[in-house]
Design a protein around this motif. Structure first.
Motif, short mmCIF file in Angstrom:
data_model
loop_
_atom_site.label_atom_id
_atom_site.label_comp_id
_atom_site.label_asym_id
_atom_site.label_seq_id
_atom_site.Cartn_x
_atom_site.Cartn_y
_atom_site.Cartn_z
N MET A 137 0.84 -1.18 0.00
CA MET A 137 0.00 0.00 0.00
C MET A 137 0.87 1.23 0.00
N SER A 138 0.56 2.17 -0.92
CA SER A 138 1.39 3.36 -1.05
C SER A 138 0.54 4.60 -1.29
N PHE A 139 1.22 5.72 -1.38
CA PHE A 139 0.57 7.02 -1.51
C PHE A 139 -0.02 7.23 -2.91
N GLY A 167 -1.94 -1.43 -4.06
CA GLY A 167 -3.10 -0.55 -3.93
C GLY A 167 -2.66 0.81 -3.41
N ASN A 168 -3.18 1.89 -3.99
CA ASN A 168 -2.77 3.24 -3.62
C ASN A 168 -3.87 4.02 -2.91
N VAL A 176 0.11 -6.80 4.85
CA VAL A 176 0.08 -5.47 4.23
C VAL A 176 1.37 -4.74 4.55
N PHE A 177 2.12 -4.39 3.50
CA PHE A 177 3.34 -3.60 3.66
C PHE A 177 3.04 -2.18 3.19
N VAL A 178 3.09 -1.23 4.13
CA VAL A 178 2.89 0.17 3.81
C VAL A 178 4.25 0.81 3.56
N THR A 179 4.36 1.55 2.46
CA THR A 179 5.66 2.11 2.08
C THR A 179 5.97 3.38 2.88
N SER A 180 5.99 3.22 4.18
CA SER A 180 6.33 4.30 5.11
C SER A 180 6.95 3.65 6.34
N ALA A 181 8.19 4.04 6.66
CA ALA A 181 8.92 3.36 7.73
C ALA A 181 8.63 3.93 9.11
N TYR A 219 -3.12 5.35 6.72
CA TYR A 219 -3.13 4.17 5.85
C TYR A 219 -4.03 3.09 6.43
N ARG A 220 -4.01 2.94 7.75
CA ARG A 220 -4.87 1.93 8.36
C ARG A 220 -6.35 2.32 8.26
N GLU A 221 -6.63 3.61 8.32
CA GLU A 221 -8.00 4.08 8.05
C GLU A 221 -8.40 3.79 6.61
N ASN A 222 -7.46 4.03 5.68
CA ASN A 222 -7.72 3.75 4.27
C ASN A 222 -8.04 2.29 4.03
N LEU A 223 -7.32 1.40 4.73
CA LEU A 223 -7.56 -0.03 4.57
C LEU A 223 -8.97 -0.40 5.04
N ALA A 224 -9.38 0.13 6.18
CA ALA A 224 -10.72 -0.15 6.68
C ALA A 224 -11.78 0.39 5.73
N ALA A 225 -11.58 1.61 5.23
CA ALA A 225 -12.54 2.20 4.29
C ALA A 225 -12.55 1.43 2.97
#
Length: 332
Positions: free
Chosen positions: A12-14, A84-85, A109-114, A124-130
């Motif tokens: 998951m990325s921007f 998914g963006n 789920v790997f989010v491209t933010s460290a 991003y976690r809100e985006n996943l739920a939505a």
């Protein structure tokens, strides 16, 4: 996370535009719900138009997707690696619908933010739920933990910095990350400073230097209303300060980013680069770590080490309203 319990991996990325026509719709999605007028967005759009409306981030992440599928240990995922963006195609809800149609019932789920911050973690976690709600699907999404302190990430930065450190010139290293509101920086700033300190020490040792070179933290891409305090100093100010201090060479390390993106190209290569040229500074910008083969190994290590629920309830709070998320637990 046990590999046998996972059906797939989702990156998951921007996201970013890939044509002039996509620029304004992309920017409107980025600021949706904040009441930002198109007049202000047009100023940002100029940066994208400078590069023909193309952000490099999508191509970089498609390459990451392909390498993860090809280089997966034991081929346990095969080609079941999805992208998914948040703000551009492939949109997250569409990807989740595709995954469900393919029979995927659980995914890492790997989010491209460290780093931990609202925009880099909770949002991003809100985006996943939505996305799950919008797609109308039921997939068990297990998040890979944040990795700003992972030794492989630090080592990639160390190796890349060490390659350009030895010099007869007076040198200053500038570690740069995205600015955020000061109110959102309680964990964000110390995480970056700790990684920068680790990298500068390791690179100096690798380059056989008696002591680490002078270094600074700097910030870029400030946005938001002018009255709201954001992290400083800005990268442009720090470059000019280096020149005033008699520094001859600056090395810019975009430590807050994993891959090439338009903000790096505009804020660091174009804007800060022009300031360095104006002051006759030798200017070197390090490439981010995502294209290193070790980055793939790190992701799979994180999958194996994590439990899929990396955050506690309420961490990195939404500054506007509380929304449903995935990947969080109550305090023990």
């Amino acid at each position: 996370m046990r590999k046998e319990d996972l059906d797939a991996l989702l990156i998951m990325s921007f996201g970013g535009p890939e044509s002039q026509e996509e620029v304004m719709p992309f920017l409107r999605r980025v600021v949706a719900g904040r009441g930002v007028p198109d007049e202000r967005l047009e100023k940002v759009a100029e940066q994208y138009r400078y590069f023909d409306g193309i952000s490099p981030i999508n191509a970089v992440n498609r390459d990451l997707q392909a390498r993860l599928a090809t280089d997966a240990p034991s081929r346990w995922l095969g080609d079941r690696v999805y992208l998914g963006n948040r703000n551009s195609e492939p949109f997250l809800a569409d990807t989740l619908a595709e995954m469900s149609k393919a029979g995927i019932r659980s995914a890492a789920v790997f989010v491209t933010s460290a780093f931990s911050s609202y925009s880099g973690c909770r949002q991003y976690r809100e985006n996943l739920a939505a996305g799950l709600d919008k797609a109308g699907v039921d997939i068990d999404l297990r998040l890979v933990p944040k990795f700003h302190d992972h030794p492989l990430l630090a080592q990639i930065w160390i190796d890349r910095l060490a390659e350009v450190l030895p010099s007869d010139q007076s040198t200053r290293v500038l570690f740069v990350t995205h600015s955020v509101p000061v109110s959102d920086s309680v964990k964000y700033r110390p995480q970056h400073e700790a990684l920068a300190a680790r990298v500068i020490q390791g690179a100096a040792e690798m380059a056989d230097m008696a002591e680490p070179p002078d270094w600074r933290m700097a910030y870029q891409s400030r946005s938001g209303p002018p009255h709201q305090p954001w992290l400083e100093p800005d990268i442009g100010e720090v470059v000019a300060e280096a020149a005033a201090d008699g520094v001859q060479r600056i090395i810019v390390v975009p430590i807050g980013f994993l891959s090439d993106n338009l903000e790096i190209r505009w804020d660091l290569d174009v804007t800060a680069g022009a300031i360095a040229k104006e002051h006759a500074l030798d200017y070197v910008r390090i490439e981010p770590p995502q294209n290193d083969p070790r980055f793939i190994s790190m992701i799979y290590e994180l999958i194996e080490q994590g439990d899929g629920i990396p955050c506690r309830v309420g961490c990195c709070p939404n500054p506007r309203q509380e929304l449903h998320t995935v990947g969080e637990r109550a305090d023990d």
